[in-house]
Enzyme design. Structure first.
Site, mmCIF file in Angstrom:
data_model
loop_
_atom_site.group_PDB
_atom_site.id
_atom_site.type_symbol
_atom_site.label_atom_id
_atom_site.label_comp_id
_atom_site.label_asym_id
_atom_site.label_seq_id
_atom_site.Cartn_x
_atom_site.Cartn_y
_atom_site.Cartn_z
ATOM 1 N N GLY A 198 0.833 -1.201 0.000
ATOM 2 C CA GLY A 198 0.000 0.000 0.000
ATOM 3 C C GLY A 198 0.864 1.246 0.000
ATOM 4 O O GLY A 198 2.070 1.188 -0.274
ATOM 5 N N THR A 213 2.892 4.705 1.315
ATOM 6 C CA THR A 213 3.937 4.892 2.327
ATOM 7 C C THR A 213 3.361 5.370 3.660
ATOM 8 O O THR A 213 3.795 4.914 4.725
ATOM 9 C CB THR A 213 4.997 5.888 1.785
ATOM 10 O OG1 THR A 213 5.530 5.328 0.576
ATOM 11 C CG2 THR A 213 6.129 6.108 2.772
ATOM 12 N N GLY A 220 1.672 2.576 5.314
ATOM 13 C CA GLY A 220 2.772 1.655 5.660
ATOM 14 C C GLY A 220 3.407 2.010 6.996
ATOM 15 O O GLY A 220 3.742 1.145 7.801
ATOM 16 N N GLU A 240 5.646 -3.289 1.128
ATOM 17 C CA GLU A 240 5.713 -3.036 -0.319
ATOM 18 C C GLU A 240 4.987 -1.719 -0.539
ATOM 19 O O GLU A 240 3.762 -1.703 -0.654
ATOM 20 C CB GLU A 240 5.049 -4.191 -1.087
ATOM 21 C CG GLU A 240 5.706 -5.548 -0.881
ATOM 22 C CD GLU A 240 7.027 -5.682 -1.635
ATOM 23 O OE1 GLU A 240 7.263 -4.909 -2.571
ATOM 24 O OE2 GLU A 240 7.824 -6.564 -1.276
ATOM 25 N N CYS A 284 1.953 0.698 -8.806
ATOM 26 C CA CYS A 284 3.013 1.224 -7.937
ATOM 27 C C CYS A 284 4.306 1.470 -8.698
ATOM 28 O O CYS A 284 5.082 2.347 -8.349
ATOM 29 C CB CYS A 284 3.261 0.260 -6.784
ATOM 30 S SG CYS A 284 3.645 -1.403 -7.335
HETATM 31 P P1 NAD Z 1 -3.508 1.970 0.929
HETATM 32 O O1 NAD Z 1 -2.272 2.229 1.663
HETATM 33 O O2 NAD Z 1 -4.585 3.003 0.926
HETATM 34 O O3 NAD Z 1 -4.215 0.609 1.397
HETATM 35 C C1 NAD Z 1 -3.579 -0.627 1.385
HETATM 36 C C2 NAD Z 1 -4.214 -1.550 2.391
HETATM 37 O O4 NAD Z 1 -4.062 -0.992 3.678
HETATM 38 C C3 NAD Z 1 -5.707 -1.831 2.229
HETATM 39 O O5 NAD Z 1 -5.915 -3.214 2.386
HETATM 40 C C4 NAD Z 1 -6.337 -1.048 3.366
HETATM 41 O O6 NAD Z 1 -7.513 -1.645 3.862
HETATM 42 C C5 NAD Z 1 -5.268 -1.098 4.399
HETATM 43 N N1 NAD Z 1 -5.302 0.024 5.339
HETATM 44 C C6 NAD Z 1 -5.870 1.246 5.177
HETATM 45 N N2 NAD Z 1 -5.690 1.988 6.278
HETATM 46 C C7 NAD Z 1 -5.011 1.235 7.156
HETATM 47 C C8 NAD Z 1 -4.523 1.459 8.479
HETATM 48 N N3 NAD Z 1 -4.705 2.604 9.140
HETATM 49 N N4 NAD Z 1 -3.834 0.452 9.077
HETATM 50 C C9 NAD Z 1 -3.634 -0.719 8.440
HETATM 51 N N5 NAD Z 1 -4.076 -0.986 7.209
HETATM 52 C C10 NAD Z 1 -4.757 -0.018 6.570
HETATM 53 O O7 NAD Z 1 -2.984 1.664 -0.518
HETATM 54 P P2 NAD Z 1 -3.837 1.514 -1.788
HETATM 55 O O8 NAD Z 1 -4.572 2.810 -2.043
HETATM 56 O O9 NAD Z 1 -4.600 0.257 -1.762
HETATM 57 O O10 NAD Z 1 -2.679 1.378 -2.898
HETATM 58 C C11 NAD Z 1 -2.025 2.493 -3.410
HETATM 59 C C12 NAD Z 1 -0.649 2.659 -2.846
HETATM 60 O O11 NAD Z 1 -0.022 1.411 -2.711
HETATM 61 C C13 NAD Z 1 0.250 3.457 -3.764
HETATM 62 O O12 NAD Z 1 1.061 4.291 -2.973
HETATM 63 C C14 NAD Z 1 1.080 2.399 -4.444
HETATM 64 O O13 NAD Z 1 2.317 2.852 -4.922
HETATM 65 C C15 NAD Z 1 1.243 1.397 -3.367
HETATM 66 N N6 NAD Z 1 1.472 0.073 -3.935
HETATM 67 C C16 NAD Z 1 2.655 -0.530 -3.751
HETATM 68 C C17 NAD Z 1 2.890 -1.763 -4.339
HETATM 69 C C18 NAD Z 1 4.189 -2.503 -4.168
HETATM 70 O O14 NAD Z 1 4.241 -3.675 -4.530
HETATM 71 N N7 NAD Z 1 5.233 -1.890 -3.654
HETATM 72 C C19 NAD Z 1 1.899 -2.355 -5.091
HETATM 73 C C20 NAD Z 1 0.687 -1.697 -5.252
HETATM 74 C C21 NAD Z 1 0.459 -0.489 -4.653
#
Ligand code: NAD
Length: 467
Positions: free
Chosen positions: A200, A202, A205, A222, A256
């Site tokens: 997800g 940063t 994360g 990631e 990403c």
């Molecule tokens: P996000 O960070 O919004 O959400 C990712 C996950 O985190 C979801 O399952 C969500 O339910 C959960 N989440 C949300 N709030 C949380 C919290 N407070 N505590 C714990 N978990 C929580 O990311 P997204 O919008 O789904 O994806 C977009 C981002 O992810 C972009 O920044 C993208 O670059 C990154 N990304 C990275 C990779 C990689 O492999 N490095 C792959 C895809 C996306």
């Protein structure tokens, strides 16, 4: 366990502590450690993806407006390939590899025993909901762990489909899907898993890392960031333009490792912009309606970034709020402090920054946080070597984009703010295994007698020579 007719216990009817407890119990029986069990699960996972290709494509279309070819390429083929590769190689990966010990350690034998952590939590992202939830699960299962999957709530059809399919194909007492949002993720993390993999943004994360820290749960993060593409003066501009446009249009730029922005040498900048325009027109084949964005929140964010730009809109620029679509857009020379150049774009908008030479391009990337991916287009070996050596990034790809994700032969992961840890292929197996050092010794003759007290000068002399 592999047929649709078996009614699975739905993990969603169970509370989170009970689900985790059930998986812990299974792990404690030792069942998940056997290589045969791992192979069966990995094969079943592959079968689940292949047999349900049409349903998966449909869910991806509902959630993301994704075309079936793109659904197959990015979510279905890559995840099935990962599972197939792991099923084939897990026996080899898990084998003990004896290490040659120092003379002072003899007689004795030493090796790394790859030990499963226990129960692993995988929190997935929405942009490739299957690949980014089931992909890490491949590594976790290959390593012999029980796994809880928490797909992203932002892709609800994909999340619901995983919750339905996983119990029909996989060992229901060792693999569970828990659906929900960030609050559910936090409740899960609070259970104190043995290992966690989060994909997800940063900022989220950081929250996941903080919550995991109180349990000392080791994490794989990631994350995202702004992945640059350097187009050097000597690049093959035709091919670079097509590949950049293709990668920015795929999944509407919501990847990403999408090219976030381009750094173009001034001598080829205009030619590159013209050719990207040509490539976009060819790929969109007369469709000017724009690329579908996942939801209104992300649509609004992108439209307001575009409205705030001080750059020149050279391609596209239009949007349709009723359909949450944005035209493929190229912005030349935006202000370096504006949202398009400050935040990860995650949409079909491509800023192009002009630089005078390669030194400036390298300095530009290095003045910003370490990206998840860095791309370079060049035909010259010395340029390639300089950029490989001087630009830190999670991964690097020269003369193409995105394909670093689709190989099982290389680790995929970020560095610094773009993440920690890596997976895919054998690297996924290693990421979800603890490397336990094992040393075995003989008892007779008892050569350690020389280090037992009382210490004599003679023993000390001998010990100094030995150790
Ligand atoms: P996000 O960070 O919004 O959400 C990712 C996950 O985190 C979801 O399952 C969500 O339910 C959960 N989440 C949300 N709030 C949380 C919290 N407070 N505590 C714990 N978990 C929580 O990311 P997204 O919008 O789904 O994806 C977009 C981002 O992810 C972009 O920044 C993208 O670059 C990154 N990304 C990275 C990779 C990689 O492999 N490095 C792959 C895809 C996306």
């Amino acid at each position: 366990m592999t047929t649709e007719s078996v009614a699975p216990p739905s993990s969603t009817t169970e509370d989170i502590p009970s689900t985790v407890k059930r998986l812990r119990k299974t792990f404690a029986t030792g069942r998940t450690r056997s290589i045969e069990w791992r192979r069966q699960q990995l094969k079943a996972l592959e079968r689940m993806i292949v047999e349900n290709e049409a349903q998966i494509a449909d869910a991806l279309n509902q959630d993301l407006g994704r075309k079936p070819f793109e659904a197959w390429l990015a979510d279905i083929a890559s995840t099935a390939g990962e599972a197939r590769d792991a099923a084939k190689n897990v026996g080899k990966w898990a084998k003990r590899k004896q290490r040659l010990l120092e003379f002072s350690q003899l007689p004795g034998r030493g090796w790394v025993e790859y030990e499963p952590y226990g129960v692993v939590l995988v929190i997935g992202a929405w942009n490739f909901p299957f690949a980014l939830t089931l992909g890490p699960a491949v590594g976790a299962l290959a390593a012999g762990n029980a796994v809880v999957l928490k797909p992203s709530e932002v892709a609800p059809a994909s999340s619901a489909l995983m919750a339905r399919l996983v119990p029909r194909y996989l060992d229901t007492d060792a693999v569970a899907v828990v659906e929900g949002d960030g609050a559910v993720s936090q409740e899960l993390i609070a259970q104190g898993f043995d290992r966690l993999c989060f994909t997800g943004g940063t900022e989220i994360g950081r929250k996941v890392y903080e919550a995991a820290a109180s349990h000392l749960t080791p994490v794989t993060l990631e994350l995202g960031g702004k992945s640059p593409v350097i187009v050097a003066a000597d690049a093959d501009i035709d091919v670079a333009a097509k590949r950049i446009a293709f990668s920015k249009l795929l999944n509407s730029g919501q990847i990403c490792i999408a090219p976030d922005y381009v750094i173009a040498d001034a001598s080829i900048r205009d030619e590159l912009v013209d050719k990207i325009r040509g490539a976009v027109e060819a790929f969109e084949a007369g469709d000017t309606s724009g690329k579908r964005i996942v939801n209104e929140r992300h649509f609004d964010r992108l439209v307001s970034s575009l409205a705030a730009t001080k750059g020149t809109v050279a391609v596209g620029g239009g949007s349709d709020a009723s359909e949450i679509k944005i035209q493929p857009t190229v912005v030349v020379d935006p202000d370096l402090d504006e949202p398009l150049m400050r935040d990860e774009i995650f949409g079909p908008i491509l800023p192009i920054v002009t630089v005078a030479n390669l030194d400036e391009a390298i300095d530009f990337v290095n003045s910003r946080p370490k990206p998840l991916a860095a791309y370079l287009f060049t035909k010259t070996k010395s340029v390639r070597e300089r950029v490989i050596k001087e630009v830190p990034a999670g991964g690097m790809l020269v003369n193409h984009l995105l394909f670093q994700f689709t190989t099982t032969k290389l680790p995929f992961g970020g560095v610094g703010p773009s993440g920690m840890g890596a997976y895919h292929g054998k690297f996924g197996f290693e990421e979800f295994s603890h490397r336990k050092s094992v040393l075995t010794k003989t008892t007779r003759p008892d050569l350690s007698a020389i280090i037992y007290p009382p210490y004599t000068d003679k023993a000390w002399k001998l010990a100094r020579r030995l150790f």
